[in-house]
Design an enzyme around this catalytic site. Structure first.
Site, PDB file in Angstrom:
ATOM      1  N   ALA A  72      11.684   2.653  40.570  1.00 26.87           N
ATOM      2  CA  ALA A  72      12.875   1.872  40.927  1.00 26.87           C
ATOM      3  C   ALA A  72      13.898   2.740  41.644  1.00 26.87           C
ATOM      4  O   ALA A  72      14.678   2.236  42.461  1.00 26.87           O
ATOM      5  CB  ALA A  72      13.487   1.250  39.683  1.00 26.87           C
ATOM      6  N   THR A  73      13.886   4.042  41.378  1.00 26.36           N
ATOM      7  CA  THR A  73      14.789   4.946  42.105  1.00 26.36           C
ATOM      8  C   THR A  73      14.502   4.834  43.602  1.00 26.36           C
ATOM      9  O   THR A  73      15.424   4.749  44.415  1.00 26.36           O
ATOM     10  CB  THR A  73      14.591   6.394  41.606  1.00 26.36           C
ATOM     11  OG1 THR A  73      14.962   6.442  40.221  1.00 26.36           O
ATOM     12  CG2 THR A  73      15.420   7.385  42.397  1.00 26.36           C
ATOM     13  N   ASN A 155      21.541  -0.403  31.348  1.00 28.08           N
ATOM     14  CA  ASN A 155      20.582   0.365  30.549  1.00 28.08           C
ATOM     15  C   ASN A 155      21.162   0.889  29.244  1.00 28.08           C
ATOM     16  O   ASN A 155      20.445   1.046  28.264  1.00 28.08           O
ATOM     17  CB  ASN A 155      20.016   1.526  31.390  1.00 28.08           C
ATOM     18  CG  ASN A 155      21.061   2.228  32.219  1.00 28.08           C
ATOM     19  OD1 ASN A 155      21.827   1.581  32.945  1.00 28.08           O
ATOM     20  ND2 ASN A 155      21.120   3.527  32.121  1.00 28.08           N
ATOM     21  N   GLN A 183      16.277  -3.264  33.910  1.00 29.56           N
ATOM     22  CA  GLN A 183      16.441  -3.502  32.473  1.00 29.56           C
ATOM     23  C   GLN A 183      16.431  -4.994  32.131  1.00 29.56           C
ATOM     24  O   GLN A 183      16.672  -5.360  30.977  1.00 29.56           O
ATOM     25  CB  GLN A 183      17.751  -2.861  31.973  1.00 29.56           C
ATOM     26  CG  GLN A 183      17.781  -1.352  32.105  1.00 29.56           C
ATOM     27  CD  GLN A 183      16.857  -0.632  31.120  1.00 29.56           C
ATOM     28  OE1 GLN A 183      16.345  -1.224  30.158  1.00 29.56           O
ATOM     29  NE2 GLN A 183      16.634   0.657  31.351  1.00 29.56           N
ATOM     30  N   SER A 203      10.721  -1.722  37.892  1.00 28.75           N
ATOM     31  CA  SER A 203       9.960  -0.517  37.559  1.00 28.75           C
ATOM     32  C   SER A 203       9.000  -0.826  36.417  1.00 28.75           C
ATOM     33  O   SER A 203       9.427  -1.285  35.355  1.00 28.75           O
ATOM     34  CB  SER A 203      10.954   0.569  37.129  1.00 28.75           C
ATOM     35  OG  SER A 203      10.269   1.746  36.803  1.00 28.75           O
ATOM     36  N   ALA A 204       7.699  -0.562  36.639  1.00 29.96           N
ATOM     37  CA  ALA A 204       6.681  -1.006  35.678  1.00 29.96           C
ATOM     38  C   ALA A 204       6.834  -0.382  34.289  1.00 29.96           C
ATOM     39  O   ALA A 204       6.557  -1.033  33.279  1.00 29.96           O
ATOM     40  CB  ALA A 204       5.289  -0.680  36.224  1.00 29.96           C
ATOM     41  N   HIS A 205       7.292   0.878  34.242  1.00 29.86           N
ATOM     42  CA  HIS A 205       7.270   1.546  32.929  1.00 29.86           C
ATOM     43  C   HIS A 205       8.327   1.021  31.962  1.00 29.86           C
ATOM     44  O   HIS A 205       8.346   1.383  30.797  1.00 29.86           O
ATOM     45  CB  HIS A 205       7.354   3.071  33.072  1.00 29.86           C
ATOM     46  CG  HIS A 205       8.684   3.636  33.451  1.00 29.86           C
ATOM     47  ND1 HIS A 205       9.507   4.264  32.539  1.00 29.86           N
ATOM     48  CD2 HIS A 205       9.333   3.703  34.628  1.00 29.86           C
ATOM     49  CE1 HIS A 205      10.593   4.711  33.157  1.00 29.86           C
ATOM     50  NE2 HIS A 205      10.515   4.380  34.419  1.00 29.86           N
ATOM     51  N   THR A 241      -0.082   6.288  50.768  1.00 28.99           N
ATOM     52  CA  THR A 241      -1.190   5.550  50.160  1.00 28.99           C
ATOM     53  C   THR A 241      -0.725   4.918  48.868  1.00 28.99           C
ATOM     54  O   THR A 241      -0.149   5.595  48.013  1.00 28.99           O
ATOM     55  CB  THR A 241      -2.365   6.513  49.881  1.00 28.99           C
ATOM     56  OG1 THR A 241      -2.699   7.156  51.105  1.00 28.99           O
ATOM     57  CG2 THR A 241      -3.579   5.771  49.335  1.00 28.99           C
ATOM     58  N   CYS A 328      31.139   9.404  26.590  1.00 27.88           N
ATOM     59  CA  CYS A 328      31.682  10.198  27.686  1.00 27.88           C
ATOM     60  C   CYS A 328      30.498  10.704  28.499  1.00 27.88           C
ATOM     61  O   CYS A 328      29.517  11.156  27.943  1.00 27.88           O
ATOM     62  CB  CYS A 328      32.429  11.412  27.162  1.00 27.88           C
ATOM     63  SG  CYS A 328      34.125  11.071  26.780  1.00 27.88           S
TER      64      CYS A 328
HETATM   65  N1  PLP Z   1      17.815   1.494  37.101  1.00 34.32           N
HETATM   66  C1  PLP Z   1      18.020   1.378  35.781  1.00 34.32           C
HETATM   67  C2  PLP Z   1      19.001   0.386  35.282  1.00 34.32           C
HETATM   68  C3  PLP Z   1      17.310   2.181  34.888  1.00 34.32           C
HETATM   69  O1  PLP Z   1      17.511   2.063  33.576  1.00 34.32           O
HETATM   70  C4  PLP Z   1      16.377   3.125  35.415  1.00 34.32           C
HETATM   71  C5  PLP Z   1      15.644   4.036  34.511  1.00 34.32           C
HETATM   72  O2  PLP Z   1      16.119   4.421  33.466  1.00 34.32           O
HETATM   73  C6  PLP Z   1      16.200   3.205  36.801  1.00 34.32           C
HETATM   74  C7  PLP Z   1      16.929   2.374  37.608  1.00 34.32           C
HETATM   75  C8  PLP Z   1      15.234   4.168  37.421  1.00 34.32           C
HETATM   76  O3  PLP Z   1      13.925   3.726  37.250  1.00 34.32           O
HETATM   77  P1  PLP Z   1      12.675   4.661  37.631  1.00 34.32           P
HETATM   78  O4  PLP Z   1      12.406   5.494  36.423  1.00 34.32           O
HETATM   79  O5  PLP Z   1      11.557   3.725  37.916  1.00 34.32           O
HETATM   80  O6  PLP Z   1      13.067   5.443  38.813  1.00 34.32           O
END
Ligand code: PLP
Length: 387
Positions: A72-73, A155, A183, A203-205, A241, A328
């Site tokens: 997802a990043t 998150n 999330q 994001s699959a994980h 790929t 914080c």
């Molecule tokens: N966005 C949110 C809200 C997340 O909680 C996370 C991972 O903790 C990410 C993006 C990033 O996901 P990825 O690990 O697939 O890069």
């Protein structure tokens, strides 16, 4: 010693059925899907099925794009940088609007684009700790805003943002709308058609799929400059790929997330509420955010007199995996914006312990965790009062 995993917002166990579905794609159906021979074409129907499952899971129209990314990043970077290159860089719309509680992969990308000349507007949160339509309407600029990026669910706190209303306000002002739904998927209903978003990252994980694979929904008619240049994979929209075994796994994980949504909204929520009620019975504890506004699996609990990291290590010694949802941001000592927005008493905002469940969490595990939390809080409070 019993081990209990209560850190499902960080990552989730891969569903054994997902793992099983991926297995043949390592050693049997392993051709490069861009090769022309039979080894290369063999994975195609399985990849199509995986994509179909993703379209169905998101209720995406057939003419929309779903790009397969590495995480997802990457999806979030693709949207923000793509909109910068395509619109902000050379158009008169040069503003990006986001919130103070986005994941660093949105927040830091937005700051990077600011350093290149984009204008960055960070919205204030309302007293519930979210951004609502009225706030967005107050700050959006119909001549300047190019992109509004607001997460679907947070998150740390699990707070759910009203993306449908926010997308509406963005569109009425000529801006594009992106949501980071990492999330949200598998925890609450996610429907791109209903919410009418332009871009959505996942994001699959985070929903019992493998790590290192993600996706990006792109509404029909939109095209972004790719983040990764290279070969012509994915029609030139994302070079590299594709990770076939994990794409197969992500498709099935998405289908199973939809099938298990009702369970998440009832049974996971019941276990979460049981844990939350037990924590709130302990003196001087509070949970961040109204229950009805949170994902059903998440608790961010603040415990007076107990330092977050000390608590985490004590829990870990007893087999419990949780996380600090920081009150914080430790490096900067800037208070967490959600704590500030919902007016958490300074004495209570010492620490946040994040507990996040999944459909694999059992009642017995929650009962054990409740006992461990009670004992741990008592022990740590005794230690800190003896100084
Ligand atoms: N966005 C949110 C809200 C997340 O909680 C996370 C991972 O903790 C990410 C993006 C990033 O996901 P990825 O690990 O697939 O890069």
């Amino acid at each position: 010693m019993q081990r209990v995993y209560l850190d499902n917002n960080a990552t989730t166990i891969v569903d054994p059925l997902v793992k099983e579905a991926m297995d043949p794609f390592f050693t049997q159906i392993y051709g490069n899907p861009n090769s022309l021979h039979d080894f290369g074409t063999e994975p195609h129907p399985y990849m199509r099925l995986a994509l179909d499952r993703m379209y169905k899971g998101l209720n995406a129209p057939d003419d929309a794009d779903i790009l397969i990314t590495g995480c997802a990043t990457e999806s979030n970077n693709t949207v923000l940088k793509g909109v910068y290159y395509d619109i902000m860089h050379h158009g008169k719309r040069n503003q990006i609007i986001t919130t103070p509680v986005e994941h660093p992969c949105v927040a830091n990308t937005a700051k990077f684009l600011e350093s290149l000349g984009a204008e960055l507007k960070i919205l204030p949160l309302n007293e519930d700790g979210i951004v609502d339509q009225e706030i967005l309407r107050r700050f959006i600029n119909p001549d300047k805003t190019a992109l509004v990026s607001v997460m679907w669910a947070n998150n740390e706190t699990g707070m759910i943002f009203p993306v449908k209303e926010l997308a509406e306000a963005a569109h009425e002002n000529g801006a594009l709308f992106h949501t980071d739904a990492v999330q949200a998927i598998g925890k609450i209903p996610v429907d791109v058609r209903d919410a009418n978003v332009d871009f959505l990252s996942f994001s699959a994980h985070k929903f019992h799929g493998p790590k290192g694979i993600g996706g990006l929904f792109i509404r029909q008619g939109l095209r972004l400059t790719p983040l990764l240049h290279g070969g012509e994979q994915m029609g030139g929209k994302r070079a590299g790929t594709v990770n076939v075994p994990e794409m197969i796994g992500m498709g099935l994980a998405m289908e199973m997330a939809a099938q298990n949504l009702e369970y998440e909204l009832t049974e996971v929520r019941r276990l979460r509420d049981k844990m939350e009620d037990a924590l709130l019975k302990i003196d001087d504890t509070l949970v961040v955010g109204r229950r009805g506004l949170r994902t059903p699996n998440t608790i961010l609990c603040s415990i007076k007199g107990v330092e977050g990291e000390a608590m985490l290590w004590d829990l870990n010694k007893n087999g419990i995996a949780a996380s600090t949802g920081s009150a914080c941001a430790s490096e900067s000592l800037v208070p967490n914006p959600t704590f500030v927005a919902i007016g958490i008493n300074k004495d209570l905002a010492h620490t946040g312990i994040r507990i996040s469940l999944s459909r694999f969490t059992t009642e017995q595990e929650i009962d054990y965790a409740i006992d461990v939390f009670r004992n741990s809080i008592e022990r740590l409070r005794k230690i800190s009062s003896s100084y």
